[in-house]
Design a protein around this motif. Structure first.
Motif, PDB file in Angstrom:
ATOM      1  N   TRP A   1       1.081  -1.091   0.021  1.00 29.92           N
ATOM      2  CA  TRP A   1       0.290   0.044  -0.249  1.00 29.92           C
ATOM      3  C   TRP A   1       0.972   0.887   0.146  1.00 29.92           C
ATOM      4  O   TRP A   1       1.541   1.826   0.466  1.00 29.92           O
ATOM      5  CB  TRP A   1      -0.933   0.083   1.215  1.00 29.92           C
ATOM      6  N   GLY A   2       0.474   2.192  -1.190  1.00 27.43           N
ATOM      7  CA  GLY A   2       1.132   4.300  -1.131  1.00 27.43           C
ATOM      8  C   GLY A   2       2.183   3.530  -1.277  1.00 27.43           C
ATOM      9  O   GLY A   2       3.179   4.568  -1.707  1.00 27.43           O
ATOM     10  N   ASP A   3       2.807   2.477  -2.460  1.00 26.52           N
ATOM     11  CA  ASP A   3       3.582   2.232  -3.340  1.00 26.52           C
ATOM     12  C   ASP A   3       3.538   3.642  -4.604  1.00 26.52           C
ATOM     13  O   ASP A   3       2.549   3.341  -5.151  1.00 26.52           O
ATOM     14  CB  ASP A   3       4.245   1.505  -3.947  1.00 26.52           C
ATOM     15  N   GLN A   4       4.357   4.588  -4.478  1.00 28.50           N
ATOM     16  CA  GLN A   4       3.753   6.258  -5.887  1.00 28.50           C
ATOM     17  C   GLN A   4       3.901   5.590  -6.921  1.00 28.50           C
ATOM     18  O   GLN A   4       3.565   6.202  -7.814  1.00 28.50           O
ATOM     19  CB  GLN A   4       5.175   6.789  -5.152  1.00 28.50           C
ATOM     20  N   ASP A   5       4.394   4.122  -6.994  1.00 22.71           N
ATOM     21  CA  ASP A   5       5.082   3.697  -8.923  1.00 22.71           C
ATOM     22  C   ASP A   5       3.306   3.270  -8.927  1.00 22.71           C
ATOM     23  O   ASP A   5       2.799   3.148 -10.343  1.00 22.71           O
ATOM     24  CB  ASP A   5       6.002   2.581  -8.706  1.00 22.71           C
ATOM     25  N   GLY A   6       2.222   2.659  -8.112  1.00 21.56           N
ATOM     26  CA  GLY A   6       1.239   2.545  -8.378  1.00 21.56           C
ATOM     27  C   GLY A   6       0.119   3.426  -7.838  1.00 21.56           C
ATOM     28  O   GLY A   6      -0.904   1.899  -7.778  1.00 21.56           O
ATOM     29  N   ALA A   7       0.746   4.044  -7.280  1.00 18.97           N
ATOM     30  CA  ALA A   7      -1.453   4.955  -6.843  1.00 18.97           C
ATOM     31  C   ALA A   7      -0.972   5.822  -6.559  1.00 18.97           C
ATOM     32  O   ALA A   7       0.403   6.526  -6.565  1.00 18.97           O
ATOM     33  CB  ALA A   7      -1.204   4.572  -5.047  1.00 18.97           C
ATOM     34  N   SER A   8      -1.762   6.451  -5.736  1.00 16.57           N
ATOM     35  CA  SER A   8      -1.565   8.274  -5.525  1.00 16.57           C
ATOM     36  C   SER A   8      -2.256   8.313  -4.400  1.00 16.57           C
ATOM     37  O   SER A   8      -2.786   8.214  -3.823  1.00 16.57           O
ATOM     38  CB  SER A   8      -2.466   8.749  -6.778  1.00 16.57           C
ATOM     39  N   ASP A   9      -1.301   9.690  -3.621  1.00 10.05           N
ATOM     40  CA  ASP A   9      -1.477   9.701  -2.373  1.00 10.05           C
ATOM     41  C   ASP A   9      -2.333  11.387  -2.828  1.00 10.05           C
ATOM     42  O   ASP A   9      -2.437  11.732  -1.481  1.00 10.05           O
ATOM     43  CB  ASP A   9      -0.380  10.183  -1.778  1.00 10.05           C
ATOM     44  N   ASP A  10      -2.495  12.198  -4.136  1.00  9.67           N
ATOM     45  CA  ASP A  10      -3.542  13.115  -4.150  1.00  9.67           C
ATOM     46  C   ASP A  10      -5.058  12.685  -4.254  1.00  9.67           C
ATOM     47  O   ASP A  10      -5.455  11.303  -5.106  1.00  9.67           O
ATOM     48  CB  ASP A  10      -3.059  13.354  -5.911  1.00  9.67           C
ATOM     49  N   ARG A  11      -5.459  13.680  -2.989  1.00  5.47           N
ATOM     50  CA  ARG A  11      -6.873  13.143  -3.327  1.00  5.47           C
ATOM     51  C   ARG A  11      -8.033  13.011  -4.185  1.00  5.47           C
ATOM     52  O   ARG A  11      -9.047  12.344  -4.826  1.00  5.47           O
ATOM     53  CB  ARG A  11      -8.003  13.398  -2.061  1.00  5.47           C
ATOM     54  N   CYS A  12      -7.589  13.596  -5.559  1.00  3.64           N
ATOM     55  CA  CYS A  12      -8.007  13.734  -6.268  1.00  3.64           C
ATOM     56  C   CYS A  12      -7.956  12.876  -7.287  1.00  3.64           C
ATOM     57  O   CYS A  12      -8.747  13.155  -8.623  1.00  3.64           O
ATOM     58  CB  CYS A  12      -7.609  15.448  -6.751  1.00  3.64           C
ATOM     59  N   ASP A  13      -7.088  12.355  -7.533  1.00  4.89           N
ATOM     60  CA  ASP A  13      -6.203  11.680  -7.797  1.00  4.89           C
ATOM     61  C   ASP A  13      -7.275  10.393  -8.385  1.00  4.89           C
ATOM     62  O   ASP A  13      -7.972   9.785  -7.457  1.00  4.89           O
ATOM     63  CB  ASP A  13      -5.126  10.958  -8.057  1.00  4.89           C
ATOM     64  N   SER A  14      -7.148  10.248  -9.567  1.00  5.91           N
ATOM     65  CA  SER A  14      -8.009   8.718  -9.856  1.00  5.91           C
ATOM     66  C   SER A  14      -8.064   7.272  -8.827  1.00  5.91           C
ATOM     67  O   SER A  14      -8.400   6.091  -9.409  1.00  5.91           O
ATOM     68  CB  SER A  14      -8.365   8.046 -11.594  1.00  5.91           C
ATOM     69  N   THR A  15      -6.508   7.314  -8.944  1.00  3.18           N
ATOM     70  CA  THR A  15      -5.915   6.194  -8.424  1.00  3.18           C
ATOM     71  C   THR A  15      -5.853   6.521  -6.462  1.00  3.18           C
ATOM     72  O   THR A  15      -4.459   6.098  -5.985  1.00  3.18           O
ATOM     73  CB  THR A  15      -4.177   5.506  -8.520  1.00  3.18           C
ATOM     74  N   TYR A  16      -6.509   7.393  -5.856  1.00  7.01           N
ATOM     75  CA  TYR A  16      -5.909   7.784  -4.898  1.00  7.01           C
ATOM     76  C   TYR A  16      -6.098   6.909  -3.600  1.00  7.01           C
ATOM     77  O   TYR A  16      -6.499   5.798  -3.549  1.00  7.01           O
ATOM     78  CB  TYR A  16      -6.817   8.782  -3.948  1.00  7.01           C
ATOM     79  N   HIS A  17      -5.039   5.563  -3.150  1.00  5.50           N
ATOM     80  CA  HIS A  17      -4.843   5.328  -1.947  1.00  5.50           C
ATOM     81  C   HIS A  17      -5.198   5.362  -0.699  1.00  5.50           C
ATOM     82  O   HIS A  17      -5.839   4.305  -0.122  1.00  5.50           O
ATOM     83  CB  HIS A  17      -3.318   4.065  -1.569  1.00  5.50           C
ATOM     84  N   GLY A  18      -6.206   6.457  -0.047  1.00  8.91           N
ATOM     85  CA  GLY A  18      -6.651   6.282   0.873  1.00  8.91           C
ATOM     86  C   GLY A  18      -5.492   6.428   2.096  1.00  8.91           C
ATOM     87  O   GLY A  18      -4.557   6.945   1.761  1.00  8.91           O
ATOM     88  N   ARG A  19      -6.109   7.006   3.632  1.00 10.10           N
ATOM     89  CA  ARG A  19      -5.213   7.178   4.423  1.00 10.10           C
ATOM     90  C   ARG A  19      -4.521   6.458   5.148  1.00 10.10           C
ATOM     91  O   ARG A  19      -3.637   6.781   5.853  1.00 10.10           O
ATOM     92  CB  ARG A  19      -6.839   8.092   5.646  1.00 10.10           C
ATOM     93  N   GLY A  20      -4.647   5.021   4.296  1.00  9.37           N
ATOM     94  CA  GLY A  20      -4.024   3.896   5.177  1.00  9.37           C
ATOM     95  C   GLY A  20      -4.545   2.953   4.016  1.00  9.37           C
ATOM     96  O   GLY A  20      -5.507   2.789   3.687  1.00  9.37           O
ATOM     97  N   PRO A  21      -3.833   1.684   4.979  1.00  6.53           N
ATOM     98  CA  PRO A  21      -4.105   0.036   4.227  1.00  6.53           C
ATOM     99  C   PRO A  21      -4.961  -0.157   4.772  1.00  6.53           C
ATOM    100  O   PRO A  21      -5.528   0.339   5.806  1.00  6.53           O
ATOM    101  CB  PRO A  21      -3.002  -0.760   4.367  1.00  6.53           C
ATOM    102  N   GLY A  22      -6.209  -0.594   3.946  1.00  7.01           N
ATOM    103  CA  GLY A  22      -7.801  -1.174   4.814  1.00  7.01           C
ATOM    104  C   GLY A  22      -8.364   0.127   5.349  1.00  7.01           C
ATOM    105  O   GLY A  22      -9.341   0.133   6.333  1.00  7.01           O
ATOM    106  N   SER A  23      -8.375   1.301   4.687  1.00 12.54           N
ATOM    107  CA  SER A  23      -9.022   2.359   5.306  1.00 12.54           C
ATOM    108  C   SER A  23     -10.238   2.717   4.947  1.00 12.54           C
ATOM    109  O   SER A  23     -11.069   2.588   6.134  1.00 12.54           O
ATOM    110  CB  SER A  23      -8.394   3.847   5.349  1.00 12.54           C
ATOM    111  N   GLU A  24     -10.910   1.694   4.265  1.00 10.70           N
ATOM    112  CA  GLU A  24     -12.176   1.601   3.655  1.00 10.70           C
ATOM    113  C   GLU A  24     -13.032   0.873   4.051  1.00 10.70           C
ATOM    114  O   GLU A  24     -12.924  -0.620   4.320  1.00 10.70           O
ATOM    115  CB  GLU A  24     -12.698   1.927   1.820  1.00 10.70           C
ATOM    116  N   PRO A  25     -14.187   0.885   4.404  1.00  8.95           N
ATOM    117  CA  PRO A  25     -15.221  -0.020   4.743  1.00  8.95           C
ATOM    118  C   PRO A  25     -15.585  -1.258   3.520  1.00  8.95           C
ATOM    119  O   PRO A  25     -15.464  -2.442   4.179  1.00  8.95           O
ATOM    120  CB  PRO A  25     -16.684   0.805   5.453  1.00  8.95           C
ATOM    121  N   GLU A  26     -15.463  -0.929   2.446  1.00 12.26           N
ATOM    122  CA  GLU A  26     -15.837  -2.224   1.864  1.00 12.26           C
ATOM    123  C   GLU A  26     -14.143  -2.865   1.018  1.00 12.26           C
ATOM    124  O   GLU A  26     -14.433  -3.589   0.823  1.00 12.26           O
ATOM    125  CB  GLU A  26     -15.998  -0.729  -0.074  1.00 12.26           C
TER     126      GLU A  26
END
Length: 594
Positions: free
Chosen positions: A153-178
């Motif tokens: 989780w959070g590898d910048q080569d495969g995800a984004s930390d930009d909240r507006c980006d389509s591949t935004y990874h969230g605040r942490g691994p497994g942060s989302e209820p889904e």
């Protein structure tokens, strides 16, 4: 479906969507009040003699990215196929008797609502604004669930930390209820004792081996790809031989190319995705599909090609759920025929001649433009066996019957075998099943193929004064044979069974599985070990964009490589996509015993 098939299916509430867990709202796009529950359907035969703990497990998810319309429709149709073909298709009957198929149709129901109501948004992420409101456009908020899993989780080569980006990874691994709902459910159904890893990133180079069970599939669109670990980088996993062999064989049905480490069609990295996580953390054989040509797929194309091609691919996967790191390395049954050879006794036909073609290479070496996969596709076929009324997985020496088939055409790529014949004398009235399974020269068994036939006993009148006896005869009708093709055959063929058996059946099973140690090239007909097979891969999901990619042209090779000698390369690159020819023949013979 669950109401229509109560003995085969049930529905489980596995968690809540973001909106249900947070009761939040998007002022720009009115959302349903209180969000949604997330459901899984469990499909298995409840009256099977095998308990849940002994069954293989297959978990399929779809709807992670709600703008991808085809995946939930495909998974729902797959569920319908399994349920409607139980007890009419021998292989599907085997699957539901020995496997639990779990399907989560809509992982991201909040955003599916938005996509259907506002299709121009092409919504990809969930509905968690994560403080993106005021900073992002209205249709840019949310977390990409397929970058939110807890491996890499959070590898910048495969995800984004930009909240507006389509591949935004969230605040942490497994942060989302889904995401948590999927992970918790997977941990519940896949065996904990098969080597779950608390530190999967520290064990990335350690293979799980061939004893692990379970298959995971994440279905996306579009593109025409099959992906499998690793996806976070262009690099092969330590179990790549089994994963690549499986993906190549899936490709036989759907014609897709491999988005994987070392392959020419690796597109880009995806870190924190579901496929990498399920393999690395839970030890499950993990795969993904990118269906068709568009996010909002053309209905005609879906019905004509996407649906039939991928139903076959998913069926093949489910057959391997109990031994997903072993069975795909073995040979496949290309065709299976039950017929009458004209032999009679006292003017009565009462036996079956079994003919089959097996191949160790046809499915795994069929991707046009890909090199042959010698790790699993060059060992040849050393033996084919027939089992009566018992699947090879359940065979008990001394109790069950098995015959070794005789080689009648030593084609170097697709040898033909025959058993003349199995007598119906002594059979009980009712349905019976024949299973056929091939083994390669390294000792690997491939998945078995099944065929139904029915025996009906009718008393016959004797012209003498002797009492009436029940005499077996065989007069089959309605024998659908499904030959391995990229689309399931819709046209049944009839067969007339035959004669007397030659040779006695064996109640002893051959060596059940090879050892884990590799063997050298030039294998003999009596395998003594297990080959070393190191394929390649690196999975990922489709790059989010409003303009979906089209499906690349994929024409399978007409001449797959299949040789008696084995000379694998240890670091294959761009391995052949498997033009998966394992479409199984469910043959139903009706025998009238006069």
């Amino acid at each position: 479906l669950a109401e229509s098939y109560p003995d085969l299916s049930s529905v489980v509430d596995i968690g809540d969507s973001y909106l249900k867990s947070k009761n939040d709202n998007n002022d720009d796009y009115p959302l349903p009040q209180n969000g949604y529950d997330i459901y899984a359907m469990v499909i298995t035969a409840s009256d099977s003699p095998h308990p849940s703990s002994a069954k293989g497990k297959t978990l399929i998810i779809s709807g992670v990215h709600p703008r991808e319309y085809a995946p939930p429709e495909l998974t729902m149709r797959f569920a319908e196929s399994l349920l409607s073909n139980y007890q009419s298709d021998a292989d599907i009957t085997y699957i539901l008797d020995h496997t639990e198929v779990h399907i989560i149709f809509q992982v991201n129901p909040d955003s599916r609502y938005i996509t259907e109501k506002y299709p121009k948004t092409f919504w990809r992420k969930n509905q968690n604004p994560d403080n993106g409101r005021g900073n992002c456009k209205a249709d840019e908020i949310g977390v990409d669930l397929n970058r939110n899993f807890g491996f890499r989780w959070g590898d910048q080569d495969g995800a984004s930390d930009d909240r507006c980006d389509s591949t935004y990874h969230g605040r942490g691994p497994g942060s989302e209820p889904e995401t948590r709902a999927v992970v918790d459910y997977a941990k519940e159904i896949f065996p904990e004792e098969q080597g779950r890893r608390d530190d999967p990133e520290g064990s990335m180079n350690v293979a799980f081996g061939e004893d692990n069970t379970g298959i995971f599939v994440d279905v996306h669109a579009p593109g025409g790809y099959i992906f499998y670990p690793w996806g976070h980088k262009d690099r092969q996993s330590p179990d790549d031989d089994a994963l690549q062999a499986t993906a190549r064989k899936m490709s036989y049905y759907n014609g897709y190319v491999l988005w994987a480490g070392g392959q020419p069609d690796f597109q880009y990295a995806a870190s924190g995705d579901s496929s990498d996580y399920m393999y690395a953390a839970l030890g499950v054989a993990s795969f993904g599909l990118e269906l068709g040509e568009d996010f909002y797929e053309n209905c005609n194309l879906f019905e004509r090609k996407v649906l039939p091609d991928n139903i076959s691919a998913l069926t093949y996967l489910a057959k391997n759920a109990k031994k997903p790191f072993s069975l795909p390395k073995g040979p496949d049954i290309i065709s299976l025929d039950l017929s009458d050879d004209g032999t009679t006794q006292d003017g009565v036909q009462y036996g079956i001649k079994v003919t089959t073609v097996a191949s160790d290479s046809r499915l795994v070496n069929s991707i046009s433009g890909y090199p042959d996969f010698t790790e699993t596709g060059s060992q040849g076929v050393s033996e084919v066996r027939v089992y009566l009324d018992v699947h090879p997985d359940d065979f008990k020496e001394g109790d069950d019957l098995t015959w070794e088939m005789q080689l009648i055409d030593n084609d170097s790529e697709e040898p033909k075998f025959e058993l003349e014949v199995i007598s119906a004398e002594g059979f009980s009235s009712g349905r019976h099943t024949l299973y056929v399974q091939a083994k390669d020269r390294d000792g690997y068994f491939g998945p078995a193929t099944g065929a139904f036939f029915d025996v009906e006993i009718r008393p016959t009148k004797s012209p003498s004064l002797a009492p009436t006896t029940d005499s077996p005869s065989l007069k089959p009708t309605s024998t659908p044979t499904r030959r391995p093709s990229k689309k399931p055959s819709a046209s049944p063929t009839t067969a007339t069974p035959s004669a007397l058996p030659t040779g006695k059946p064996s109640t002893s099973r051959p060596t059940k599985s090879p050892s884990r140690s590799p063997v050298t090239a030039n294998p003999s007909l009596s395998p003594t070990g297990n080959p070393t097979r190191a394929p390649s891969y690196s999975p990922t999901t489709a790059q989010p964009s409003a303009s979906p990619t089209t499906n690349p042209t994929k024409s399978p090779s007409a001449s797959p490589t299949y040789g008696p000698s084995r000379n694998p390369s240890k670091s294959p690159t761009g391995q052949a996509r498997t033009d998966f020819c394992f479409s199984i023949l469910s043959i139903v013979l009706l025998f009238n015993l006069c």
